[in-house]
Design an enzyme around this catalytic site. Structure first.
Site, PDB file in Angstrom:
ATOM      1  N   GLU A  71       3.308  -5.758   8.817  1.00  0.00           N
ATOM      2  CA  GLU A  71       2.025  -5.501   8.135  1.00  0.00           C
ATOM      3  C   GLU A  71       1.489  -6.767   7.458  1.00  0.00           C
ATOM      4  O   GLU A  71       0.291  -6.895   7.218  1.00  0.00           O
ATOM      5  CB  GLU A  71       2.190  -4.389   7.080  1.00  0.00           C
ATOM      6  CG  GLU A  71       2.414  -3.011   7.684  1.00  0.00           C
ATOM      7  CD  GLU A  71       2.597  -1.907   6.639  1.00  0.00           C
ATOM      8  OE1 GLU A  71       2.483  -0.733   7.012  1.00  0.00           O
ATOM      9  OE2 GLU A  71       2.864  -2.206   5.450  1.00  0.00           O
ATOM     10  N   HIS A  88       9.804  -4.495   4.473  1.00  0.00           N
ATOM     11  CA  HIS A  88      10.319  -3.122   4.480  1.00  0.00           C
ATOM     12  C   HIS A  88      10.552  -2.652   5.906  1.00  0.00           C
ATOM     13  O   HIS A  88       9.897  -3.095   6.833  1.00  0.00           O
ATOM     14  CB  HIS A  88       9.445  -2.136   3.703  1.00  0.00           C
ATOM     15  CG  HIS A  88       8.030  -1.892   4.183  1.00  0.00           C
ATOM     16  ND1 HIS A  88       7.089  -2.876   4.345  1.00  0.00           N
ATOM     17  CD2 HIS A  88       7.389  -0.728   4.505  1.00  0.00           C
ATOM     18  CE1 HIS A  88       5.935  -2.336   4.710  1.00  0.00           C
ATOM     19  NE2 HIS A  88       6.091  -1.033   4.837  1.00  0.00           N
ATOM     20  N   HIS A  93      -2.149   4.714   9.586  1.00  0.00           N
ATOM     21  CA  HIS A  93      -0.800   5.186   9.917  1.00  0.00           C
ATOM     22  C   HIS A  93      -0.901   6.514  10.664  1.00  0.00           C
ATOM     23  O   HIS A  93      -0.480   7.550  10.163  1.00  0.00           O
ATOM     24  CB  HIS A  93       0.043   5.350   8.660  1.00  0.00           C
ATOM     25  CG  HIS A  93       0.174   4.123   7.815  1.00  0.00           C
ATOM     26  ND1 HIS A  93      -0.847   3.627   7.034  1.00  0.00           N
ATOM     27  CD2 HIS A  93       1.212   3.282   7.637  1.00  0.00           C
ATOM     28  CE1 HIS A  93      -0.430   2.541   6.397  1.00  0.00           C
ATOM     29  NE2 HIS A  93       0.804   2.308   6.748  1.00  0.00           N
ATOM     30  N   HIS A 125       0.813  -1.231   0.000  1.00  0.00           N
ATOM     31  CA  HIS A 125       0.000   0.000   0.000  1.00  0.00           C
ATOM     32  C   HIS A 125       0.845   1.279   0.000  1.00  0.00           C
ATOM     33  O   HIS A 125       0.387   2.327   0.452  1.00  0.00           O
ATOM     34  CB  HIS A 125      -0.964  -0.014   1.197  1.00  0.00           C
ATOM     35  CG  HIS A 125      -0.279   0.010   2.538  1.00  0.00           C
ATOM     36  ND1 HIS A 125      -0.852  -0.567   3.648  1.00  0.00           N
ATOM     37  CD2 HIS A 125       0.905   0.517   2.934  1.00  0.00           C
ATOM     38  CE1 HIS A 125      -0.029  -0.387   4.682  1.00  0.00           C
ATOM     39  NE2 HIS A 125       1.038   0.269   4.280  1.00  0.00           N
TER      40      HIS A 125
HETATM   41  C1  DHB Z   1       6.327   3.244   2.900  1.00  0.00           C
HETATM   42  C2  DHB Z   1       5.665   2.026   3.024  1.00  0.00           C
HETATM   43  C3  DHB Z   1       4.599   1.898   3.896  1.00  0.00           C
HETATM   44  O1  DHB Z   1       3.931   0.729   4.100  1.00  0.00           O
HETATM   45  C4  DHB Z   1       4.143   2.990   4.601  1.00  0.00           C
HETATM   46  O2  DHB Z   1       3.057   2.839   5.360  1.00  0.00           O
HETATM   47  C5  DHB Z   1       4.812   4.210   4.510  1.00  0.00           C
HETATM   48  C6  DHB Z   1       5.891   4.327   3.649  1.00  0.00           C
HETATM   49  C7  DHB Z   1       7.464   3.398   1.969  1.00  0.00           C
HETATM   50  O3  DHB Z   1       7.844   2.443   1.301  1.00  0.00           O
HETATM   51  O4  DHB Z   1       7.984   4.497   1.845  1.00  0.00           O
HETATM   52 FE    FE Z   2       2.337   0.910   5.753  1.00  0.00          FE
END
Ligand code: DHB
Ligand code: FE
Length: 280
Positions: A240, A193, A59, A12
């Site tokens: 997540e 990530h 978020h 997302h």
């Molecule tokens: C990024 C990824 C995320 O899931 C998020 O909530 C905020 C930023 C990113 O890859 O920058």
């Molecule tokens: Fe996220």
């Protein structure tokens, strides 16, 4: 009766939303990302859901550290795009399905899941970016959406197994809803990530690939992965991925994988996307 016909999971990434909104999706960096969703948009047009139960995480847009529901179901008539600091994304307001949402709240709570009922909530990129990826740019979204927010931001998030079991409870709830509706369940976020700290930028293709494989072939075993393994292998925001298990638990064990896409990088994230169809 309502029936769950399919499940979708997708990352997302907020920068994907910005790329769409600013007309940058054809740029060399973004082109391979959006190419991975061409099949999905055609498939979605053919399989037109009436309602999407969209599992995502907020978020710090609707909730903050003042209030952190583990599972929160949106029962409102509509949900506005949230202001995430640069103003709300220019996407349509999300129309809810209060009747089905209340039914799911009742059924899952009586099945001993302590859902928080939310009657007012703005929705951020966690929900709107998957909508844009699957439906493209539209003057109005083509279906109703029930937002199901999961806390994966502040420790402790729910376990993968809890999410898997909630998915099963949602399957039961939908099957007992007395309207003829084509319902999809989506799980969003991931894949590997980490946005902060010394390991910021972490991507783990092996972990992600195995996660996708097991989501298809061994979801029950996959649900046993502990938090520490997500954080170690997939980074702090890789947690997540537990939300994908709600989607998978809501499907039949023998749901068929019909599409998969994986791409690195997009912003700080490995993009993962998978579509399942339930047997008829
Ligand atoms: C990024 C990824 C995320 O899931 C998020 O909530 C905020 C930023 C990113 O890859 O920058
Ligand atoms: Fe996220």
């Amino acid at each position: 009766m309502a029936r769950i016909t399919a499940g979708v999971a997708t990352s997302h990434i907020p920068a994907v939303g910005a790329a769409i909104d600013l007309g940058k999706s054809h740029e060399a960096y973004w082109q391979p990302v959006f190419a991975g969703y061409e099949f999905s948009k055609r498939w979605m047009a053919e399989h037109k859901p009436d309602v999407v139960i969209l599992v995502y995480n907020d978020h710090a847009s609707a909730f903050s550290l003042e209030m952190i529901p583990t599972f929160a179901i949106g029962c409102a008539e509509s949900f506005a795009p949230a202001d995430e600091g640069w103003g709300p994304r220019p996407v349509p307001v999300v129309e809810g399905h209060p009747e089905l949402a209340w039914h799911i709240a009742q059924s899952t709570i009586l099945d001993e899941f302590d859902m928080t009922i939310v009657n007012r909530m703005d929705v951020d990129h966690g929900l709107t970016v998957p909508m844009s990826l699957m439906f493209g740019q539209a003057p109005a979204w083509p279906c109703r959406v029930i937002p199901l927010a999961v806390n994966v931001v502040q420790y402790p998030p729910p376990s993968g197994n809890r999410c898997w079991n909630l998915g099963k409870a949602i399957r039961k709830a939908v099957a007992s809803f007395d309207q003829d509706l084509n319902v999809m369940v989506w799980g969003t976020g991931g894949m590997s990530h980490q946005l902060q700290g010394p390991r910021a930028g972490l991507i783990n293709k092996e972990f992600d690939t195995r996660f996708l494989d097991r989501l298809t072939t061994d979801p029950e075993g996959l649900a046993q992965i502990p938090h520490l393994e997500y954080v170690r292998e997939a980074g702090s925001e890789g947690i997540e991925l537990v939300m994908w298990l709600i989607m998978r638990g809501a499907l039949s064990p023998d749901a068929r994988e019909v599409y998969r896409f994986y791409h690195v990088p997009a912003s700080n994230t490995a993009v993962g996307h998978i579509i399942f169809e339930n047997p008829r």
